[in-house]
Design a protein around this motif. Structure first.
Motif, PDB file in Angstrom:
ATOM      1  N   HIS A 157     -51.325  -0.532 -47.041  1.00 19.06           N
ATOM      2  CA  HIS A 157     -52.582  -0.039 -47.721  1.00 19.06           C
ATOM      3  C   HIS A 157     -53.838  -0.018 -47.145  1.00 19.06           C
ATOM      4  N   GLY A 158     -54.395   1.311 -46.852  1.00 15.36           N
ATOM      5  CA  GLY A 158     -55.727   0.209 -46.498  1.00 15.36           C
ATOM      6  C   GLY A 158     -56.127   1.730 -45.378  1.00 15.36           C
ATOM      7  N   MET A 159     -57.639   1.758 -44.982  1.00 15.38           N
ATOM      8  CA  MET A 159     -57.805   3.054 -44.096  1.00 15.38           C
ATOM      9  C   MET A 159     -58.269   2.259 -42.562  1.00 15.38           C
ATOM     10  N   VAL A 160     -57.620   2.991 -41.694  1.00 13.51           N
ATOM     11  CA  VAL A 160     -58.002   3.209 -40.375  1.00 13.51           C
ATOM     12  C   VAL A 160     -58.672   4.012 -39.774  1.00 13.51           C
ATOM     13  N   LEU A 161     -60.080   4.134 -39.134  1.00 14.01           N
ATOM     14  CA  LEU A 161     -60.575   4.725 -38.721  1.00 14.01           C
ATOM     15  C   LEU A 161     -61.031   5.107 -37.198  1.00 14.01           C
TER      16      LEU A 161
END
Length: 569
Positions: free
Chosen positions: A323-327
């Motif tokens: 899980h997490g966010m990659v931009l």
């Protein structure tokens, strides 16, 4: 052998019983049918006279033969089953495979009593066929939805040396729409359009611009981010060329006052290529822009995008987290979508549910669930993302974070067990953090959710066919050494036929990557300004776009001009 289906009730009788037809209308239709020598069925005559609809006749026919009637829609049909029969066969006989259970295939037909057609379907599919009746309009609409690839034009056999003098067939601008459609189908017009599409794909163009002026018509290709004039056909051909493109893209050729969008599916060397068509009315006629989406160019391995070894190793470690966010950030045309598609293609497997929300869907990814937003009906990024979270996703790609709602939902999703990928329009990686602050996401949420940020640009590569070493001017040498350290030799392309005399062929990405440390997360949570965030990142080894680009200059991949232009703030 299929048993003949016996007619239990006449069509006219059923229509009368249901109150859809009066006795007088039936008698009038029978008289007209008799006058024609019974060349057409009664149902066809009733529809032509406007007494009943096609759907009512089909439903009456179903009752008359004792078979089920179904109102078909794209939701009813199983997309995986439709292609058990060839598209041309389905269209010719107006039939639609619906679903298959064991060796039984249920098929919707407009002629449920056509025994010979049923036998042919059984022979072709090696299944027992169960028939339901459906209207031809419903069948056609469903086929169009599930099998858009029917609008395919095979362009492999185009002759390249097209002579412009062949295109003088249109001597004046036609105004009659029927005449225009006829002219658009003439061989020289077809040949010219096919020639333009064929060469665009062959030369690696990303866009085709068809532009009329007061006295000229020119066609330009965008190759490696730059526009080049390809050909100047006679101006008189413009209406017919535009109409030909519109016909291929299933657009309205009679509408020349409003912008239109459409799509064409092309086969070249047996590989599919999608073309997105956009028309825009201008002072001297409609301008057409055709976006070329070549599957081979879109699905590129992460290894070939341009990441240096250490950066790619770290990036791969971050994208496989649960899980997490990659931009991915950068301006329009910097390759963000290609990077994300490459990531999703690498992560996709039978064990994970990968979903995307896009506007528009740039490229069809195998075994990935893709959804297109539609602002006109309220299906926005935020609404689509809310609905998607109820679809049990493991990995989510949001085409772009544009507003506070989308940003907050994406951030919350990354904190509740989902891996979220998305794009932002910022100049560099640290700028993505403050952009989220500005959109309205609380700093502590950004700090908790952020896994990695990539900023990127695309730069042209030196043509390997005309590449040569050279000694740069002293100011260029000093600028490179100040940022990238000393070097021995630089290279440039002198220009050749293969690279359109530009000295460049192909493009490669330059990148910067931030993976937040504990110190950087604390600074993000505290809402520090952009300068402070950059300073902390630099202290931890953050390599900027210009440094990464100049390392590719020293390796002889690209030129200093490309890097300084791409990274100018």
């Amino acid at each position: 052998m299929v048993e003949a289906i016996k007619l239990k009730k006449q069509v006219g009788e059923v229509l009368l019983e249901r109150g859809w037809l009066t006795t007088g209308q039936l008698e009038q239709a029978l008289a007209a049918q008799k006058k024609e020598g019974h060349q057409r069925l009664l149902g066809e005559m009733l529809i032509e006279l406007g007494f009943v609809t096609e759907e009512q006749v089909t439903e009456a026919l179903a009752e008359g033969y004792g078979v089920p009637f179904a109102r078909i829609s794209p939701k009813v049909a199983d997309a995986k089953i439709i292609d058990v029969l060839p598209r041309d066969f389905l269209e010719k006989h107006s039939i639609l495979p619906l679903f298959k259970v064991n060796r039984q295939l249920t098929v919707a037909m407009t002629e449920p009593a056509n025994v010979f057609l049923i036998e042919e379907i059984e022979r072709m599919t090696e299944c027992e066929v169960l028939v339901v009746a459906a209207s031809g309009k419903d069948i056609k609409n469903t086929l169009t939805t599930h099998m858009p690839s029917a609008n395919i034009f095979v362009i492999d056999e185009i002759i390249e040396d097209v002579q412009l003098d062949q295109f003088s067939v249109v001597e004046e601008q036609p105004e009659d729409i029927g005449n225009l459609e006829d002219i658009a189908g003439h061989s020289p017009v077809v040949k010219l359009v096919n020639y333009l599409l064929y060469n665009a794909v062959k030369e690696g163009a990303s866009d085709i611009h068809i532009e009329p002026d007061e006295h000229h018509l020119r066609v330009r290709y965008r190759i490696d981010g730059r526009l080049f004039e390809k050909i100047r056909p006679p101006l008189q051909m413009h209406p017919a060329v535009v109409s030909r493109v519109k016909i291929m893209a299933r657009m309205d050729i009679s509408e020349r006052r409003l912008p239109q969008d459409g799509g064409i599916h092309v086969l070249m060397q047996r590989r599919p290529i999608d073309l997105r068509v956009s028309t825009m009315p201008g002072k001297h006629g409609e301008k057409v822009v055709i976006r070329v989406i070549d599957n081979r160019a879109v699905l590129v391995s992460l290894d070939k995008l341009g990441f240096n070894y250490e950066m790619l190793k770290l990036f791969r470690k971050e994208i496989v987290r649960p899980h997490g966010m990659v931009l991915v950030t950068g301006p329009t045309g910097s390759g963000k979508s290609t990077t994300l598609y490459s990531v999703l293609n690498e992560l996709a497997s039978e064990e994970v549910n990968v979903c995307t929300v896009e506007d528009p869907i740039e490229f069809n990814l195998p075994w990935i669930n893709q959804f297109q937003v539609n602002d006109k009906i309220g299906f926005t990024f935020a609404n689509a993302l809310r609905a998607l979270l109820r679809q049990d996703p493991d990995i989510i790609m949001v085409g772009e974070i544009r507003d506070q709602d989308t940003a907050r939902i994406a951030t919350q999703a990354s904190l509740t067990g989902h891996m979220v990928f998305s794009t932002l329009h910022t100049n560099d990686a640290p700028g993505a953090i403050t952009r989220l602050f500005n959109i309205g996401v609380e700093p502590y949420l950004v700090a908790a959710s952020m896994t990695a940020i990539v900023a990127q640009r695309l730069v042209r590569k030196i043509c390997t066919n005309c590449k040569e070493p050279y000694d740069p001017p002293i100011n260029i040498r000093r600028a490179i050494e100040k940022i990238g350290g000393e070097f021995d030799t630089l290279y440039r392309g002198v220009g050749c036929k293969r690279c359109h005399s530009t000295g460049y062929a192909g493009r490669i990405g330059i990148y910067e990557l931030i993976v937040p440390s504990d110190e950087l997360r604390d600074a993000i949570a505290a809402g520090k300004n952009l300068g402070d965030l950059r300073q902390i990142a630099r202290k931890e080894g953050y390599v900027g776009l210009r440094e990464d680009g100049l390392s590719k200059v020293k390796a002889g991949i690209t030129s200093p001009d490309e890097i300084f232009t791409a990274t100018a703030m």
